[in-house]
Write an enzyme that holds these catalytic residues in place. Structure first.
Site, PDB file in Angstrom:
ATOM      1  N   SER A  87     -22.059 -38.485 -42.097  1.00 42.53           N
ATOM      2  CA  SER A  87     -21.252 -37.571 -41.764  1.00 42.53           C
ATOM      3  C   SER A  87     -19.745 -37.635 -40.940  1.00 42.53           C
ATOM      4  CB  SER A  87     -22.107 -36.619 -40.771  1.00 42.53           C
ATOM      5  OG  SER A  87     -21.970 -34.945 -41.196  1.00 42.53           O
ATOM      6  N   TRP A  94     -21.911 -27.619 -47.794  1.00 42.68           N
ATOM      7  CA  TRP A  94     -21.047 -27.278 -46.300  1.00 42.68           C
ATOM      8  C   TRP A  94     -20.283 -29.113 -46.849  1.00 42.68           C
ATOM      9  CZ3 TRP A  94     -18.738 -24.376 -43.700  1.00 42.68           C
ATOM     10  CH2 TRP A  94     -18.124 -24.668 -42.271  1.00 42.68           C
ATOM     11  N   HIS A 107     -28.525 -32.501 -45.459  1.00 45.85           N
ATOM     12  CA  HIS A 107     -26.972 -33.295 -44.676  1.00 45.85           C
ATOM     13  C   HIS A 107     -28.641 -34.602 -43.805  1.00 45.85           C
ATOM     14  CE1 HIS A 107     -23.340 -34.497 -42.959  1.00 45.85           C
ATOM     15  NE2 HIS A 107     -23.781 -33.635 -41.721  1.00 45.85           N
ATOM     16  N   LYS A 142     -17.000 -39.932 -41.867  1.00 53.10           N
ATOM     17  CA  LYS A 142     -15.173 -40.101 -41.861  1.00 53.10           C
ATOM     18  C   LYS A 142     -14.492 -41.294 -41.429  1.00 53.10           C
ATOM     19  CE  LYS A 142     -16.103 -35.014 -41.411  1.00 53.10           C
ATOM     20  NZ  LYS A 142     -16.398 -34.514 -41.847  1.00 53.10           N
TER      21      LYS A 142
HETATM   22  C1  GTR Z   1     -20.702 -30.828 -39.120  1.00 51.56           C
HETATM   23  C2  GTR Z   1     -18.730 -30.871 -39.604  1.00 51.56           C
HETATM   24  C3  GTR Z   1     -18.590 -32.066 -40.170  1.00 51.56           C
HETATM   25  C4  GTR Z   1     -20.109 -32.927 -39.827  1.00 51.56           C
HETATM   26  C5  GTR Z   1     -20.950 -32.915 -39.805  1.00 51.56           C
HETATM   27  C6  GTR Z   1     -21.452 -33.640 -38.438  1.00 51.56           C
HETATM   28  O1  GTR Z   1     -20.890 -29.404 -38.151  1.00 51.56           O
HETATM   29  O2  GTR Z   1     -18.555 -29.827 -39.866  1.00 51.56           O
HETATM   30  O3  GTR Z   1     -17.500 -31.900 -40.981  1.00 51.56           O
HETATM   31  O4  GTR Z   1     -18.887 -33.781 -39.968  1.00 51.56           O
HETATM   32  O5  GTR Z   1     -21.027 -32.018 -38.269  1.00 51.56           O
HETATM   33  O6  GTR Z   1     -20.661 -35.237 -38.733  1.00 51.56           O
HETATM   34  O7  GTR Z   1     -23.045 -33.473 -38.403  1.00 51.56           O
END
Ligand code: GTR
Length: 435
Positions: free
Chosen positions: A266, A357, A407, A270
């Site tokens: 997540s 998402w 996720h 990045k």
């Molecule tokens: C979310 C965000 C994502 C992702 C995620 C995470 O809220 O919108 O870009 O990075 O968090 O890191 O769990």
């Protein structure tokens, strides 16, 4: 009326995370493939002077530098020029898994204040040889990655969770092992790899405080109070610190410093991508469900968009990035360029079916659209159509899978990463655990 600062910060955070949830369901967010706008991606091989690079050498010597610079200046930010001392000290080590592995805590001190440190938790097979090693951030502290009672608990700011594992933004004993499913250490060790993890909040707490906490202030010039418009945000700082972890791992006699693979989930995916693009010493880069600002193409505006991410997480990117909110087509870069910057080193992108998402299709497409550069290095092209769920697709240097589920980072994901790592090692005729 007097509002105490911590109360105010707490309120801002609650609003921020409510915002995060509301936005995830907001009708304006596109999750319909037929509504993806048409777009043209910036050319990978066309140099700023209009000349197309045609060889791997020309990519490395010329175009790669331009792409890196554009990605830094517009998205993640430049690392400031100022040099900051970084020191390493192994503060403890012990055996685990009945002696099958050695674990140690390494204190990494940033700057001259010894209280300004992060703790790298390194677990290595108990062999006398150098092993390839995964390196990645965790979200809630090293102690959450394992049940091991000897792992110390971070004193840094942590995000409050619904469970009692945090109190007033501090971690506590209740959190021990709560993220262990994301770190299948025993399996990784048995596969012949080491694993090193570090809490990202030890480097820069994931809270927007105008860059007063974390490592940013160490880099300020006299009179400077925050990064300049094109200097790094939090992702840039986290990525830089991964390189410092590599500085340590290169010195560790149990680690094969030429085979350190970045892994991140997540927002930390990045970060691993940007770290892999920034530091060519990293062997392999793994992005798990990294989404917007990670593997997903920004121009698709599917799921999380540039505007949303900059609004909800104003501290992640450089200050120039919000200029492209709802103006993705004007961005001089897109995320296929981030993939290309990693070439000819290996890159693995993973998505999840329940994680729209993060735009699984867009995550695959950025890998696909890096074909031109990877092919310069002899890699086979990826095809345009995404693979079906749970059918990993690989070329020599790139891999992708779409896992069924939410996720998260799971045992299935790790199995694929280890297998891909093994293939890379076979191709380079090195084997895990063997010099
Ligand atoms: C979310 C965000 C994502 C992702 C995620 C995470 O809220 O919108 O870009 O990075 O968090 O890191 O769990």
């Amino acid at each position: 009326m007097l509002i105490r600062v911590p109360a105010l910060v707490g309120l801002v955070l609650v609003v921020c995370f409510m915002n995060e949830q509301v936005i995830a369901q907001r009708p304006g967010i596109n999750k319909d493939e037929t509504k993806v706008p048409s777009f043209t991606l910036p050319e990978l091989l066309k140099s700023n002077d209009g000349v197309f690079v045609e060889t791997a050498e020309a990519w490395q010597a010329k175009r790669r530098l331009e792409v890196f610079d554009a990605m830094a200046k517009n998205v993640y930010g430049d690392v400031p020029k100022r040099k900051v001392n970084v020191d390493f000290k192994v503060i403890s080590s012990w055996e685990i898994f009945n002696g099958a592995a050695i674990r140690k805590e390494v204190r990494i001190v940033f700057g001259d204040d010894p209280t300004n440190f992060a703790t790298l938790l390194v677990t290595l097979p108990n062999t006398r040889s150098e092993v390839p090693c995964f390196l990645g951030y965790n979200f809630h502290g090293n102690h959450t990655t394992t049940d091991d009672p000897k792992v110390s608990i971070t004193k840094s700011w942590v995000r409050n969770r619904e469970s009692p594992s945090t109190t007033d933004n501090r971690a506590n004993e209740e959190g021990r092992g709560t993220s262990a499913s994301r770190w299948p250490c025993r399996e990784i060790i048995d596969a012949g790899y080491g694993v090193a993890t570090i809490y990202y909040g030890d480097v820069d707490p994931d809270i927007h405080d105008q860059f007063k906490n974390g490592i940013h202030p160490l880099f300020y010039e006299a009179g400077q109070t925050k990064p300049t418009k094109s200097e790094w945000g939090s992702i840039g700082a986290w990525a830089w610190a991964l390189s410092r972890c590599l500085d340590y791992l290169e010195q560790d006699s149990g680690v094969d410093g030429k085979h350190v693979a970045l892994i991140g989930h997540s927002r930390l995916g990045k970060t691993s991508l940007w770290a892999g693009a920034s530091d060519e010493r990293f062997w392999m880069t793994i992005s798990n469900n990294s989404g917007c600002g990670g593997a997903a193409l920004s121009r698709r505006k599917f799921g999380e968009t540039v505007e949303v991410i900059n609004r909800v997480f104003p501290h992640w990117f450089c200050d120039r990035f919000p200029e492209f909110d709802d103006r993705e087509n004007d961005l001089p870069v897109d995320q296929h360029m981030l993939m290309a910057l990693i070439a000819p080193r290996a890159v693995y992108v993973a998505s999840a079916t329940g994680d729209q998402w993060a735009d699984p299709r867009g995550e695959y497409l950025s890998l696909y659209h890096s074909n031109a550069v990877f092919e310069l290095f002899g890699d086979s092209p990826l095809q345009f159509k995404s693979p079906a769920a749970d059918e990993p697709r690989r070329t020599q240097l790139r891999a992708y899978h779409l896992r069924t589920g939410k996720h998260d980072i799971t045992a299935y994901d790790w199995e694929q990463y280890v297998q891909f790592g093994n293939l890379q090692l076979e191709n380079s005729s090195a084997k895990p655990g063997v010099k």
